[in-house]
Design an enzyme around this catalytic site. Structure first.
Site, short mmCIF file in Angstrom:
data_model
loop_
_atom_site.label_atom_id
_atom_site.label_comp_id
_atom_site.label_asym_id
_atom_site.label_seq_id
_atom_site.Cartn_x
_atom_site.Cartn_y
_atom_site.Cartn_z
N ASP A 82 0.49 -1.58 0.00
CA ASP A 82 -0.10 -0.17 -0.53
C ASP A 82 0.82 1.00 -0.21
O ASP A 82 1.49 1.14 1.44
CB ASP A 82 -1.46 -0.05 1.34
CG ASP A 82 -2.09 1.37 1.29
OD1 ASP A 82 -2.38 1.74 0.01
OD2 ASP A 82 -2.62 0.94 2.41
N ILE A 83 1.11 2.17 -0.57
CA ILE A 83 2.17 3.40 -1.10
C ILE A 83 1.73 4.22 -0.45
O ILE A 83 1.85 5.14 -0.25
CB ILE A 83 2.03 3.60 -2.16
CG1 ILE A 83 0.88 3.90 -3.44
CG2 ILE A 83 2.96 2.50 -3.14
CD1 ILE A 83 1.25 4.48 -4.08
N ALA A 95 -1.68 4.75 -9.40
CA ALA A 95 -3.04 5.63 -8.97
C ALA A 95 -4.61 5.79 -9.60
O ALA A 95 -4.73 4.40 -9.58
CB ALA A 95 -2.72 6.68 -10.86
N THR A 118 -7.75 6.78 -11.68
CA THR A 118 -7.55 7.51 -12.56
C THR A 118 -9.25 7.34 -12.83
O THR A 118 -9.68 8.51 -13.66
CB THR A 118 -6.89 6.41 -13.32
OG1 THR A 118 -7.40 5.50 -14.17
CG2 THR A 118 -5.50 7.20 -12.99
N THR A 170 -0.64 13.61 -16.04
CA THR A 170 -1.87 13.31 -16.88
C THR A 170 -2.17 14.78 -17.15
O THR A 170 -1.67 16.07 -17.20
CB THR A 170 -2.69 12.53 -16.14
OG1 THR A 170 -4.14 13.09 -16.92
CG2 THR A 170 -3.39 13.84 -14.75
N ASP A 171 -3.32 14.82 -18.73
CA ASP A 171 -3.38 16.12 -19.03
C ASP A 171 -4.12 16.70 -18.72
O ASP A 171 -4.69 18.00 -18.84
CB ASP A 171 -3.64 15.82 -20.64
CG ASP A 171 -5.08 14.60 -20.40
OD1 ASP A 171 -6.32 15.38 -20.44
OD2 ASP A 171 -5.22 14.13 -20.62
N TYR A 205 -9.31 14.39 -9.57
CA TYR A 205 -8.30 14.34 -10.12
C TYR A 205 -7.18 14.28 -10.25
O TYR A 205 -6.06 14.14 -10.38
CB TYR A 205 -8.43 12.80 -11.86
CG TYR A 205 -8.02 12.66 -12.30
CD1 TYR A 205 -7.06 11.52 -11.28
CD2 TYR A 205 -7.34 12.51 -13.16
CE1 TYR A 205 -6.49 10.57 -12.64
CE2 TYR A 205 -6.69 11.87 -14.35
CZ TYR A 205 -5.73 10.86 -13.68
OH TYR A 205 -4.90 10.48 -14.24
N LYS A 251 -3.30 14.99 -9.37
CA LYS A 251 -2.05 14.42 -9.88
C LYS A 251 -1.11 15.32 -9.56
O LYS A 251 0.49 15.37 -10.15
CB LYS A 251 -3.11 14.00 -11.49
CG LYS A 251 -3.41 12.45 -11.43
CD LYS A 251 -2.86 11.76 -10.71
CE LYS A 251 -1.38 11.06 -11.73
NZ LYS A 251 -0.63 9.92 -11.46
N TRP A 289 -5.05 10.13 -23.07
CA TRP A 289 -5.47 9.09 -23.79
C TRP A 289 -5.27 8.00 -23.94
O TRP A 289 -4.96 7.27 -24.89
CB TRP A 289 -6.52 9.64 -25.33
CG TRP A 289 -7.08 10.80 -25.39
CD1 TRP A 289 -7.68 11.63 -23.87
CD2 TRP A 289 -7.97 11.55 -26.20
NE1 TRP A 289 -8.51 12.00 -24.11
CE2 TRP A 289 -8.53 12.32 -25.37
CE3 TRP A 289 -8.38 10.26 -27.68
CZ2 TRP A 289 -9.85 12.80 -26.52
CZ3 TRP A 289 -8.74 11.22 -28.57
CH2 TRP A 289 -10.01 12.99 -28.08
#
Length: 278
Positions: free
Chosen positions: A37-38, A61, A63, A102-103, A126, A130, A151
């Site tokens: 478990d990080i 992550a 997501t 991520t974008d 989200y 991030k 994507w």
């Protein structure tokens, strides 16, 4: 022999990285949430002390954007504090760390591709979680590669390509947003650029997507054409499907281009490669 620790090894990118790494020259350490478990700081530090990795690649992550909105504490625990804990290990053992991002750290309101030098302005939990993960990595380590993509699709993952092809098996008409834009990127091509970068000292933040861009609707058309499916696609708007993702998610691989270290393939070529194995 260098030790490479793949965190989130059961994710689509984690699996792709394990595939491209040379196991004759590297010792691969794979953990997913069942093994470690990080979000548990002491457990992560203890694992790092035992294994002493040379390279850490964080693919773990949350997501699911809807899940993040409904449970922001979970999103921040995994996406932010998890990245912090791994960064502590990297700093203590002088390891390189790759943080996948991520974008969604951008708001999607720009009308030109985002570069690494554009200001982030995430609109979702989200995206904010991030970005917090990116900031922790920058704060605690200097030997880091923060890699933003979008994507992304890969084997065994919950992604647009796999979901669309599954729907095409049972549905004759599918509605897809035509006002979302991005650069479809295969997990394998993302893994290849990561493999290339970790062999360098070119630390920093990178955008790494397949070249070119398209609308979500155009992407769906290409997927079905290459897969030989005859499903009818109907365009719609993001508002109609209650999407919270950025409308314009196109990333410019600006740093990769100006330092001339790696060139991604076009999204069409990458998609053809992926669907050959479908």
């Amino acid at each position: 022999m260098l030790k490479v620790w793949i965190v989130g090894s059961e994710s689509q990118v984690g699996k792709a990285i394990a595939t491209v790494l040379d196991t004759t020259e590297l010792k691969i350490l794979c953990t997913d949430q069942e093994e470690l478990d990080i979000t548990n700081t002491e457990d992560v530090l203890s694992y790092g002390e035992i294994q002493r990795p040379d390279i850490i690649i964080n693919c773990a992550a949350v997501t699911d954007t809807a899940l993040c909105e409904a449970n922001p504490e979970l999103a921040y625990r995994v996406n932010a504090l998890g990245a912090r804990n791994l960064s502590l290990v990297a700093r203590k053992h002088n390891a390189k760390i790759v943080q996948l991002s991520t974008d969604d750290v951008f708001d999607g309101k720009k009308d030109a591709p985002y570069t690494e030098f554009d200001d982030t302005h995430p609109l979702t939990v989200y995206g904010r979680s991030k970005r917090a993960g990116e900031n922790y990595v920058k704060e605690f380590t200097h030997k880091h590669f923060i890699i933003r993509s979008n994507w992304v699709y890969g084997k065994g993952g919950k992604n647009f390509v796999n979901a669309l092809l599954e729907r095409a098996e049972t549905e004759t008409e599918i509605t897809i947003p035509a006002d979302q834009y991005g650069s479809p990127t295969s997990a394998m091509d993302l893994a290849r650029v990561i493999l290339h970068l970790i062999d360098t000292n070119e630390y920093g933040t990178y955008h790494a997507t397949c070249r070119g861009n398209c609308s979500r609707f155009e992407f769906a058309q290409e997927i079905l054409k290459l897969a030989g499916k005859t499903v009818v696609l109907k365009p719609t708007s993001s508002a109609e499907v209650s999407s919270v993702r950025p409308a314009y998610a196109v990333l410019d691989n600006f740093i990769l281009r100006i330092i001339d270290v790696y060139e991604m393939p076009t999204w069409q070529k990458s998609l053809r490669e992926y669907l050959k194995g479908w």
